[in-house]
Design an enzyme around this catalytic site. Structure first.
Site, PDB file in Angstrom:
ATOM      1  N   ASN A   5       0.857  -1.178   0.000  1.00  0.00           N
ATOM      2  CA  ASN A   5       0.000   0.000   0.000  1.00  0.00           C
ATOM      3  C   ASN A   5       0.897   1.232   0.000  1.00  0.00           C
ATOM      4  OD1 ASN A   5      -1.964   1.941   0.307  1.00  0.00           O
ATOM      5  ND2 ASN A   5      -2.468   1.401   2.408  1.00  0.00           N
ATOM      6  N   LYS A   7       0.058   4.273  -0.350  1.00  0.00           N
ATOM      7  CA  LYS A   7      -0.606   5.435   0.249  1.00  0.00           C
ATOM      8  C   LYS A   7      -0.356   6.671  -0.634  1.00  0.00           C
ATOM      9  CE  LYS A   7      -0.306   3.215   4.736  1.00  0.00           C
ATOM     10  NZ  LYS A   7      -0.160   3.358   6.206  1.00  0.00           N
ATOM     11  N   HIS A  91      -9.533   0.672   5.134  1.00  0.00           N
ATOM     12  CA  HIS A  91      -8.260   0.934   5.798  1.00  0.00           C
ATOM     13  C   HIS A  91      -8.481   1.882   6.976  1.00  0.00           C
ATOM     14  CE1 HIS A  91      -4.117   2.228   6.455  1.00  0.00           C
ATOM     15  NE2 HIS A  91      -3.743   1.144   5.798  1.00  0.00           N
ATOM     16  N   GLU A  93      -6.972   4.363   7.981  1.00  0.00           N
ATOM     17  CA  GLU A  93      -6.845   5.787   7.653  1.00  0.00           C
ATOM     18  C   GLU A  93      -8.130   6.322   7.022  1.00  0.00           C
ATOM     19  OE1 GLU A  93      -2.071   5.188   7.088  1.00  0.00           O
ATOM     20  OE2 GLU A  93      -3.336   5.436   5.318  1.00  0.00           O
ATOM     21  N   GLU A 163      -5.187  -5.383  10.445  1.00  0.00           N
ATOM     22  CA  GLU A 163      -4.206  -4.335  10.709  1.00  0.00           C
ATOM     23  C   GLU A 163      -4.399  -3.784  12.114  1.00  0.00           C
ATOM     24  OE1 GLU A 163      -4.684  -0.969   8.131  1.00  0.00           O
ATOM     25  OE2 GLU A 163      -6.816  -0.811   8.560  1.00  0.00           O
ATOM     26  N   GLY A 169       2.756   2.050  10.971  1.00  0.00           N
ATOM     27  CA  GLY A 169       3.645   3.191  10.867  1.00  0.00           C
ATOM     28  C   GLY A 169       4.313   3.585  12.164  1.00  0.00           C
ATOM     29  N   SER A 209       3.497  -2.697  10.194  1.00  0.00           N
ATOM     30  CA  SER A 209       4.955  -2.628  10.308  1.00  0.00           C
ATOM     31  C   SER A 209       5.633  -3.944   9.926  1.00  0.00           C
ATOM     32  CB  SER A 209       5.371  -2.194  11.726  1.00  0.00           C
ATOM     33  OG  SER A 209       4.915  -0.884  12.007  1.00  0.00           O
TER      34      SER A 209
END
Length: 246
Positions: A5, A7, A91, A93, A163, A169, A209
């Site tokens: 991904n 992003k 996701h 985000e 996730e 991150g 990660s």
């Protein structure tokens, strides 16, 4: 499956160089490799992957309506007509920054499937949920709301990406056993709703990660079928060892 991904990273020229570099270095993959690229690069990267067996392209999102006055959005029909293989939906985000919930994501999943695009459905818990011991309850609810209305033959087309939001991150990774425990829980939920054969055939990715240093150990877990990789997918040096760990 190894899904990257990207992003909101890489310009079109950088993305082309990245995809070509990964494909050259990795060669014919033993697993499916998916590039989740910015919208402006979708057709460009599709042209590259179309020449190499085992490589695919994913959109990072799509709109839930078929068409209309939704400036800046892409529909499932647009993605399908461009030959896009997968779409990442749900996701963390998108949930956090754009307020998407599982009822909306369920609509998107249905639209994607109807258009012949394979959804990569993301689910996972935040740190406070994990620390409270409510992670299975929350993830179970996400799975139920987003997926349980599907028919078994639809569910067979869905990839799930677990996730843990606290590991995205941050450099913090769920231990292999933590990943396995949650993946096993998710597969059990799918089995209870759709049957064991559907559950056994469902690809469940770990996203949080993933790095060359931990990929092999994570992927050795029986219910971890690959990774949805963020930062490490932005260089061939890091992503190719992850591909080869599968």
């Amino acid at each position: 499956m190894a899904a990257g991904n990207w992003k909101m990273n890489t310009t079109p020229s950088e993305g082309q160089a990245l995809a070509e570099g990964i494909i050259t270095a990795a060669g014919p993959p033993a697993t499916k490799v998916v590039f989740g690229v910015p919208a402006i690069q979708l057709m460009q990267i599709k042209e590259i992957t179309a020449k190499h067996e085992g490589y695919y392209v994913a959109a990072q999102n799509m709109h839930h309506e078929d068409k209309g006055a939704y400036t800046g959005e892409l529909s499932a029909a647009m993605l399908a007509d461009a030959g896009i293989d997968y779409v990442i939906l749900g996701h963390s985000e998108r949930r956090d920054y754009f307020g998407e919930d599982d009822h909306l994501i369920n609509t998107k999943i249905n639209k994607a499937l109807a258009a012949g695009i394979l959804p990569i459905y993301c689910c996972g818990e935040k740190l406070d949920i994990r620390e409270a011991g409510s992670h299975e309850m929350i993830v179970g609810k996400q799975i139920e709301q987003a997926l349980f209305s599907l028919a078994p033959e639809q569910m067979e087309q869905v990839v799930i990406a677990y996730e843990p939001v606290w590991a995205i991150g941050t450099g913090v990774t769920a231990s292999p056993q933590q990943a396995q425990d949650m993946h096993q829980f998710i597969r059990t939920q799918i089995a209870n709703q759709f049957g064991q054969s559907v559950a056994d055939g469902t690809t469940i990715l770990y996203g949080g990660s993933v790095k060359p240093a931990n990929a092999e150990e994570l992927f050795s877990m029986p219910d971890v079928d690959g990774g949805l990789v963020g930062g490490a997918s932005l260089s061939a040096e890091n992503f190719v060892p992850i591909i080869k760990a599968l």
